[in-house]
Design a protein around this motif. Sequence first.
Motif, mmCIF file in Angstrom:
data_model
loop_
_atom_site.group_PDB
_atom_site.id
_atom_site.type_symbol
_atom_site.label_atom_id
_atom_site.label_comp_id
_atom_site.label_asym_id
_atom_site.label_seq_id
_atom_site.Cartn_x
_atom_site.Cartn_y
_atom_site.Cartn_z
ATOM 1 N N VAL A 79 23.340 76.355 33.317
ATOM 2 C CA VAL A 79 23.303 75.685 32.542
ATOM 3 C C VAL A 79 23.704 76.204 30.760
ATOM 4 N N ALA A 80 23.949 75.287 30.344
ATOM 5 C CA ALA A 80 23.923 74.970 29.154
ATOM 6 C C ALA A 80 23.066 74.785 27.593
ATOM 7 N N ILE A 81 22.872 75.906 27.123
ATOM 8 C CA ILE A 81 21.784 75.315 26.810
ATOM 9 C C ILE A 81 22.313 74.892 25.381
ATOM 10 N N ILE A 82 22.076 73.811 24.193
ATOM 11 C CA ILE A 82 22.549 72.839 23.701
ATOM 12 C C ILE A 82 21.144 73.476 21.992
ATOM 13 N N ALA A 107 37.455 77.455 24.683
ATOM 14 C CA ALA A 107 38.140 75.770 25.481
ATOM 15 C C ALA A 107 37.315 74.395 25.652
ATOM 16 N N VAL A 108 35.851 74.947 25.094
ATOM 17 C CA VAL A 108 35.547 73.420 24.915
ATOM 18 C C VAL A 108 35.396 72.756 24.102
ATOM 19 N N ALA A 109 35.561 73.442 22.935
ATOM 20 C CA ALA A 109 36.085 72.929 21.608
ATOM 21 C C ALA A 109 36.948 72.118 20.949
ATOM 22 N N ALA A 110 38.116 72.635 21.852
ATOM 23 C CA ALA A 110 39.786 72.280 22.563
ATOM 24 C C ALA A 110 39.342 70.315 22.896
ATOM 25 N N GLN A 111 37.503 70.645 23.265
ATOM 26 C CA GLN A 111 38.293 69.470 24.403
ATOM 27 C C GLN A 111 36.904 68.270 23.065
ATOM 28 N N LEU A 112 36.980 68.597 22.140
ATOM 29 C CA LEU A 112 35.992 68.034 21.282
ATOM 30 C C LEU A 112 36.862 66.387 20.542
ATOM 31 N N PRO A 113 36.836 65.743 19.340
ATOM 32 C CA PRO A 113 37.209 65.030 18.075
ATOM 33 C C PRO A 113 37.059 66.175 17.316
ATOM 34 N N LEU A 114 37.671 66.985 17.001
ATOM 35 C CA LEU A 114 36.598 67.626 15.972
ATOM 36 C C LEU A 114 37.563 67.280 14.912
ATOM 37 N N ASP A 128 29.426 65.993 27.403
ATOM 38 C CA ASP A 128 30.207 65.500 28.258
ATOM 39 C C ASP A 128 31.026 66.236 28.675
ATOM 40 N N ALA A 129 31.562 67.475 27.850
ATOM 41 C CA ALA A 129 32.729 68.569 28.160
ATOM 42 C C ALA A 129 31.825 69.248 28.857
ATOM 43 N N LEU A 130 30.285 69.506 28.495
ATOM 44 C CA LEU A 130 29.929 70.647 29.358
ATOM 45 C C LEU A 130 29.597 69.880 30.806
ATOM 46 N N THR A 131 29.551 68.915 30.724
ATOM 47 C CA THR A 131 29.069 68.021 32.453
ATOM 48 C C THR A 131 29.650 68.419 33.025
ATOM 49 N N ASP A 132 30.770 67.875 32.744
ATOM 50 C CA ASP A 132 32.644 68.205 32.920
ATOM 51 C C ASP A 132 32.903 69.074 33.730
ATOM 52 N N ARG A 133 32.599 70.631 32.878
ATOM 53 C CA ARG A 133 32.848 71.744 33.276
ATOM 54 C C ARG A 133 31.863 72.182 34.411
ATOM 55 N N GLY A 134 31.167 71.327 34.670
ATOM 56 C CA GLY A 134 29.368 71.684 36.105
ATOM 57 C C GLY A 134 28.247 72.604 35.217
ATOM 58 N N TYR A 135 28.165 72.267 33.915
ATOM 59 C CA TYR A 135 26.823 72.589 33.723
ATOM 60 C C TYR A 135 25.567 71.587 33.620
#
Lengths: 263, 372
Positions: free
Chosen positions: B114-117, B201-208, B17-24
């Motif tokens: 593109v974001a590749i997981i 920046a993406v990690a900061a958005q995750l519920p770690l 979701d964090a990646l999708t929100d950023r337009g990936y």
Amino acid sequence: MQRPHIAVHKFSSCDGCQLAFLNAGEDLLELAQLVDIRHFLEAGIADEYAQVDIAFVEGSISTSEELTRIQRVRANSRFVVTLGACATAGGLQALRNLDDSNEAWKHAVYAQPEFIQTLDQAEPVSAHIEVDFELWGCPVNGQQVLAAVQQLLFGVTPLDPRDKVCMECKRQHAVCVMVTEGRPCMGPVTRTGCGALCPRFGRDCYACFGPAENLNTDAMSQRLQGLGLPPSDIARRFLFINSHAPAFHAAGRPFYREGFADD
Amino acid sequence: MDNSGILPRGALQSLLDALTDRGYRTIGPQVRDNAIQYLDLADVGQLPAGWTDDQAPGSYRLSRVESPRCFAWATGPQALKPYLFCSREVLWRAERDATGKLDFSTSQTNGAPVAIIGARACDLAALALQDRHFLGAIRDPYYDARRDTLFIVALHCAFPADTCFCASTGDGPRAKQGFDLALSELDEGFLVEVGTERGAAVAAQLPLQPSRPEQHRQAEQEIEEAAHQQFRQLPSRDLQSALFARLEHPRWDAVAARCLSCGNCTSVCPTCFCHAEQDVPALGGARTEHVREWDSCFSVGHSHLHGFVVRPETRHRYRQWLTHKLGSWHTQYGRSGCVGCGRCITWCPVGIDITEEATAITGDNWEPRGSA
Ligand code: SF4
Ligand code: SF4
Ligand code: SF4
Ligand code: SF4
């Protein structure tokens, strides 16, 4: 400038290649603006004796009438282009050449075989006349036909793609059915042109586009044996559609017993 | 690298979701057509949880395992390469107007980033090599545009296949370079490691949640075991001089007798970059497209010069593949072209094994006849 004249002639065949031509849809309408189609029975245009720039020939030569007719096509045409497996490599009909079974088939199939006048062998067009360009496939792919026409209209020799189906299979991101399922895919010995149609639908290629360049039929047969195919199936893989193509004939013949029987 | 904590298994969707929100456009592994492929991924439910693979020369089979893990398998047929170096694309178009004037236009490359997981170490090493090729002295604008915006979530590999040998090439199983984020998968979740500012920046958005030392030890141990499980390897000697000293070795003929010259090895190889270009005119000749597509040193066109073919036979073509990949790459790109992913072994329809061929050709004291 006068538009080039073309003709599409039919010999022993199922009409599938002509249909592939007709199915080109809008492109065919555009083609009709560029050329003058003088003879094309499937499209309802008939002038068998027309003098043309390009004659497409569908079907193998398997009767004496066809033998006379193909000579006339040659005499009336600047370029002769074969259309599909039958015209290029004898097609399915050529299976009867494998064990000279023409007479036997005639008697098995027809109530009054004395009316059937076929030659002993069904042969590719090139066995009887000089052919300028060959289009493979059972059936041909419409885009491939139009590309060849376009290149002839430009006045250049058409491209003759001879790579293996595998190359296109990978470009299309199809997953290899031989590696994942052990299917006897003929892609590694078969000429490209179909867009890797069968593997894209999870099926193994059955070699309808004929032999590729630099093919290794020995390694292929060994692999098919390794996959557990009995000799009759190996013979079928090579001889099914293009049994008259020399490379496939040589590869399949040693595995062939009359009627594709196993020993 | 910065260890950020652990993302609980149930919260993995937050990464997508964090990646999708950023337009990936998010791409990740999924089972399709009997293989694990990298495809558009909207929901973590699409990941291959409970799947594993069994790979051998010429064979790839998936099977189910009792495990909550989503990445309990090794590399599939492709990963990053098709998303950067497209198997077929239009480079430019030309159109003729009514006066006969030609108008040229380049094709657009600005799709969504593109974001590749789940990229593996071997694929990241291969990416670095493709970068060297496509972004070297002459930058390829098509590759460049896609590469520039690529976001990579790497996965430290804990499940090598029997065909893998990344430990012997030094490229894996730990992802060492080129990622924005890297994950280690444990049963309970994912240890998250940050590689770039974008990644942070993406990690900061995750519920770690804070991770525990034993979780890191467990992850380390799995990576180490992944290296020890590999039994294939490339010879450790200088392969460039060994190969070029053996251009007439009889093994080239032996491998050519088995090889189908089908090009599957080069198509699946994540470092191979060869391509062919051709013009595809529309009917009537008013428009044309200049198309680039994957080619291979196993094709006839690859060595076709005006009027003749330099490598007509399979032994020439196989020799080109091996001497380039393991030999002249050193001169060209400063290292071997093989990252040990094992794809060319698995996806070769007849199971030819690059490690076995390289060992056979370079491993003995063979000398050309007449040189003794
Ligand atoms: S599926 Fe067939 S055509 Fe495709 S790569 Fe495999 S062997 Fe070749
Ligand atoms: S994959 Fe093989 S059998 Fe199928 S259409 Fe193509 S050439 Fe013919
Ligand atoms: S040569 Fe084979 S093992 Fe090495 S990177 Fe290429 S596909 Fe992988
Ligand atoms: S080594 Fe295998 S995959 Fe490569 S061209 Fe030969 S048969 Fe095909």
